[in-house]
Motif scaffolding. Structure first.
Motif, PDB file in Angstrom:
ATOM      1  N   ALA A 166      13.478  -9.363  27.049  1.00 47.54           N
ATOM      2  CA  ALA A 166      12.576  -8.153  27.427  1.00 47.54           C
ATOM      3  C   ALA A 166      11.246  -8.759  27.454  1.00 47.54           C
ATOM      4  O   ALA A 166      10.533  -8.305  28.258  1.00 47.54           O
ATOM      5  CB  ALA A 166      12.775  -7.273  26.395  1.00 47.54           C
ATOM      6  N   LEU A 167      10.631  -9.572  26.580  1.00 45.88           N
ATOM      7  CA  LEU A 167       9.313 -10.322  26.762  1.00 45.88           C
ATOM      8  C   LEU A 167       9.270 -11.033  27.902  1.00 45.88           C
ATOM      9  O   LEU A 167       7.861 -11.080  28.441  1.00 45.88           O
ATOM     10  CB  LEU A 167       9.218 -10.878  25.264  1.00 45.88           C
ATOM     11  N   TYR A 168      10.213 -11.730  27.916  1.00 45.08           N
ATOM     12  CA  TYR A 168      10.109 -12.583  29.309  1.00 45.08           C
ATOM     13  C   TYR A 168      10.120 -11.674  30.578  1.00 45.08           C
ATOM     14  O   TYR A 168       9.270 -12.039  31.229  1.00 45.08           O
ATOM     15  CB  TYR A 168      11.367 -13.435  29.323  1.00 45.08           C
ATOM     16  N   LEU A 169      10.779 -10.608  30.560  1.00 45.04           N
ATOM     17  CA  LEU A 169      10.871  -9.806  31.805  1.00 45.04           C
ATOM     18  C   LEU A 169       9.689  -9.073  31.941  1.00 45.04           C
ATOM     19  O   LEU A 169       9.159  -8.806  33.074  1.00 45.04           O
ATOM     20  CB  LEU A 169      12.149  -8.927  31.892  1.00 45.04           C
ATOM     21  N   SER A 170       9.055  -8.856  30.906  1.00 49.29           N
ATOM     22  CA  SER A 170       7.874  -8.033  31.000  1.00 49.29           C
ATOM     23  C   SER A 170       6.566  -8.581  31.595  1.00 49.29           C
ATOM     24  O   SER A 170       5.600  -8.059  32.474  1.00 49.29           O
ATOM     25  CB  SER A 170       7.251  -7.524  29.590  1.00 49.29           C
ATOM     26  N   ARG A 171       6.687 -10.091  31.586  1.00 44.72           N
ATOM     27  CA  ARG A 171       5.778 -10.856  32.486  1.00 44.72           C
ATOM     28  C   ARG A 171       5.888 -10.740  33.941  1.00 44.72           C
ATOM     29  O   ARG A 171       4.984 -11.038  34.813  1.00 44.72           O
ATOM     30  CB  ARG A 171       5.900 -12.296  32.095  1.00 44.72           C
ATOM     31  N   HIS A 172       7.190 -10.314  34.400  1.00 46.38           N
ATOM     32  CA  HIS A 172       7.401 -10.415  35.799  1.00 46.38           C
ATOM     33  C   HIS A 172       7.782  -9.210  36.495  1.00 46.38           C
ATOM     34  O   HIS A 172       7.991  -9.027  37.550  1.00 46.38           O
ATOM     35  CB  HIS A 172       8.664 -11.309  35.873  1.00 46.38           C
ATOM     36  N   VAL A 173       8.033  -7.824  35.500  1.00 49.17           N
ATOM     37  CA  VAL A 173       8.292  -6.831  36.322  1.00 49.17           C
ATOM     38  C   VAL A 173       7.057  -6.101  37.040  1.00 49.17           C
ATOM     39  O   VAL A 173       5.958  -6.199  36.557  1.00 49.17           O
ATOM     40  CB  VAL A 173       8.895  -5.663  35.071  1.00 49.17           C
ATOM     41  N   LYS A 174       7.494  -5.929  38.095  1.00 51.50           N
ATOM     42  CA  LYS A 174       6.211  -5.013  38.804  1.00 51.50           C
ATOM     43  C   LYS A 174       5.935  -3.604  38.477  1.00 51.50           C
ATOM     44  O   LYS A 174       6.755  -2.867  38.371  1.00 51.50           O
ATOM     45  CB  LYS A 174       6.713  -5.086  40.548  1.00 51.50           C
ATOM     46  N   ASP A 175       4.637  -3.328  38.415  1.00 50.34           N
ATOM     47  CA  ASP A 175       4.210  -2.165  38.229  1.00 50.34           C
ATOM     48  C   ASP A 175       4.279  -1.277  39.328  1.00 50.34           C
ATOM     49  O   ASP A 175       4.311  -2.044  40.475  1.00 50.34           O
ATOM     50  CB  ASP A 175       2.706  -2.181  37.627  1.00 50.34           C
ATOM     51  N   GLU A 176       4.247   0.247  39.464  1.00 52.34           N
ATOM     52  CA  GLU A 176       4.362   0.788  40.373  1.00 52.34           C
ATOM     53  C   GLU A 176       3.208   0.379  41.497  1.00 52.34           C
ATOM     54  O   GLU A 176       3.453   0.479  42.748  1.00 52.34           O
ATOM     55  CB  GLU A 176       4.222   2.238  40.019  1.00 52.34           C
ATOM     56  N   ASP A 178       1.300  -2.235  41.551  1.00 49.37           N
ATOM     57  CA  ASP A 178       1.250  -4.032  42.150  1.00 49.37           C
ATOM     58  C   ASP A 178       1.967  -4.137  43.069  1.00 49.37           C
ATOM     59  O   ASP A 178       3.191  -3.949  43.293  1.00 49.37           O
ATOM     60  CB  ASP A 178       1.556  -4.668  40.637  1.00 49.37           C
ATOM     61  N   ALA A 179       1.447  -5.082  43.865  1.00 45.51           N
ATOM     62  CA  ALA A 179       2.101  -5.742  44.961  1.00 45.51           C
ATOM     63  C   ALA A 179       3.127  -6.849  44.623  1.00 45.51           C
ATOM     64  O   ALA A 179       4.270  -6.992  44.934  1.00 45.51           O
ATOM     65  CB  ALA A 179       1.204  -6.180  46.172  1.00 45.51           C
ATOM     66  N   ALA A 180       2.717  -7.557  43.437  1.00 48.73           N
ATOM     67  CA  ALA A 180       3.574  -8.490  42.927  1.00 48.73           C
ATOM     68  C   ALA A 180       3.360  -8.882  41.450  1.00 48.73           C
ATOM     69  O   ALA A 180       2.145  -8.338  40.944  1.00 48.73           O
ATOM     70  CB  ALA A 180       3.371  -9.865  43.727  1.00 48.73           C
ATOM     71  N   PRO A 181       4.161  -9.430  40.714  1.00 46.40           N
ATOM     72  CA  PRO A 181       4.069  -9.873  39.353  1.00 46.40           C
ATOM     73  C   PRO A 181       2.675 -10.493  39.021  1.00 46.40           C
ATOM     74  O   PRO A 181       2.289 -11.204  40.005  1.00 46.40           O
ATOM     75  CB  PRO A 181       5.279 -10.365  38.886  1.00 46.40           C
ATOM     76  N   LYS A 182       2.089 -10.407  37.975  1.00 45.02           N
ATOM     77  CA  LYS A 182       0.925 -11.110  37.717  1.00 45.02           C
ATOM     78  C   LYS A 182       0.807 -12.768  38.098  1.00 45.02           C
ATOM     79  O   LYS A 182       0.028 -13.220  38.731  1.00 45.02           O
ATOM     80  CB  LYS A 182       0.302 -10.847  36.289  1.00 45.02           C
ATOM     81  N   ASP A 183       1.846 -13.320  37.636  1.00 44.99           N
ATOM     82  CA  ASP A 183       1.917 -14.715  37.756  1.00 44.99           C
ATOM     83  C   ASP A 183       2.366 -15.319  39.321  1.00 44.99           C
ATOM     84  O   ASP A 183       2.078 -16.426  39.538  1.00 44.99           O
ATOM     85  CB  ASP A 183       2.888 -15.348  36.893  1.00 44.99           C
ATOM     86  N   LEU A 184       2.487 -14.158  40.201  1.00 50.24           N
ATOM     87  CA  LEU A 184       2.905 -14.636  41.459  1.00 50.24           C
ATOM     88  C   LEU A 184       1.923 -14.167  42.339  1.00 50.24           C
ATOM     89  O   LEU A 184       1.844 -14.396  43.516  1.00 50.24           O
ATOM     90  CB  LEU A 184       4.082 -13.884  41.917  1.00 50.24           C
ATOM     91  N   GLN A 185       0.782 -13.457  41.870  1.00 50.10           N
ATOM     92  CA  GLN A 185      -0.294 -13.019  42.825  1.00 50.10           C
ATOM     93  C   GLN A 185      -1.195 -14.491  42.985  1.00 50.10           C
ATOM     94  O   GLN A 185      -1.371 -15.198  42.103  1.00 50.10           O
ATOM     95  CB  GLN A 185      -1.233 -12.085  42.104  1.00 50.10           C
ATOM     96  N   PRO A 186      -1.917 -14.394  44.126  1.00 47.53           N
ATOM     97  CA  PRO A 186      -2.974 -15.696  44.444  1.00 47.53           C
ATOM     98  C   PRO A 186      -4.119 -15.825  43.604  1.00 47.53           C
ATOM     99  O   PRO A 186      -4.493 -14.732  43.049  1.00 47.53           O
ATOM    100  CB  PRO A 186      -3.243 -15.394  45.938  1.00 47.53           C
TER     101      PRO A 186
END
Length: 186
Positions: A166-176, A178-186
């Motif tokens: 769950a902690l790992y997933l929390s870094r990758h789940v898109k918010d309503e 957000d266009a992309a998860p934080k670590d995938l944004q430019p």
């Protein structure tokens, strides 16, 4: 309620073991799993493949324990189940190029392909490790310790793994928004 139904056989196995020993506990686990599957079928109309697999493994290994009057078989049951689940994930990923974790959870959560792949590998490794750990406890400790590990250790480690996941997933789940998860944004 679902959690109680899921843990019904193992809780009864544990209680029966503490009162009557491994052979009665094994018979109780078989009967409880049959009742569990019957209840699920009546209540929901459908039994999941993993539940059928679990029933088959407990009947096979529990039955062998009772027929041979050897607790070795029942001690192998969790390992066989863990390795079948891990093996299914592994074969799905490597042979069929299908991520069964994504198939199972994909409708509930939107994740990038590399995250799904990591989850699949994580669960594969977890199941492999749990199988080995079960055998290590079974062959290096007495039956009472193994039964305690089966209930408390197995569930505790599963809970810890799910929290870590769950902690790992929390870094990758898109918010309503957000266009992309934080670590995938430019």
């Amino acid at each position: 309620m679902k959690l109680l139904i899921d843990f019904f056989p193992i809780i009864l196995f544990f209680a029966a073991f503490k009162v009557w020993g491994i052979y009665v506990a094994t018979a109780v686990a078989i009967a409880a799993t049959v009742v569990q599957i019957g209840y699920i079928r009546l209540k929901h109309g459908k039994v999941e493949p993993l539940q059928w697999l679990s029933l088959g493994v407990i009947v096979l290994f529990g039955g062998a324990t009772l027929l041979a009057h050897s607790e070795t078989f029942i001690k192998w049951k969790p390992t066989v189940l863990y390795w079948l689940m891990g093996g299914t994930l592994l074969v799905g990923q490597l042979v069929f190029r299908k991520n069964f974790i994504q198939s199972l959870m994909g409708a509930q959560i939107d994740l990038p392909a590399p995250v799904w792949r990591n989850l699949n590998w994580g669960w594969t490794g977890f199941f492999a490790t749990m199988g080995v750990l079960n055998l290590w406890v079974a062959y290096n400790f007495d039956t009472d310790t193994w039964v305690n590990f089966k209930l408390f250790g197995g569930i505790g480690l599963m809970f810890a793994f799910v929290i870590a996941q769950a902690l790992y997933l929390s870094r990758h789940v898109k918010d309503e928004g957000d266009a992309a998860p934080k670590d995938l944004q430019p």
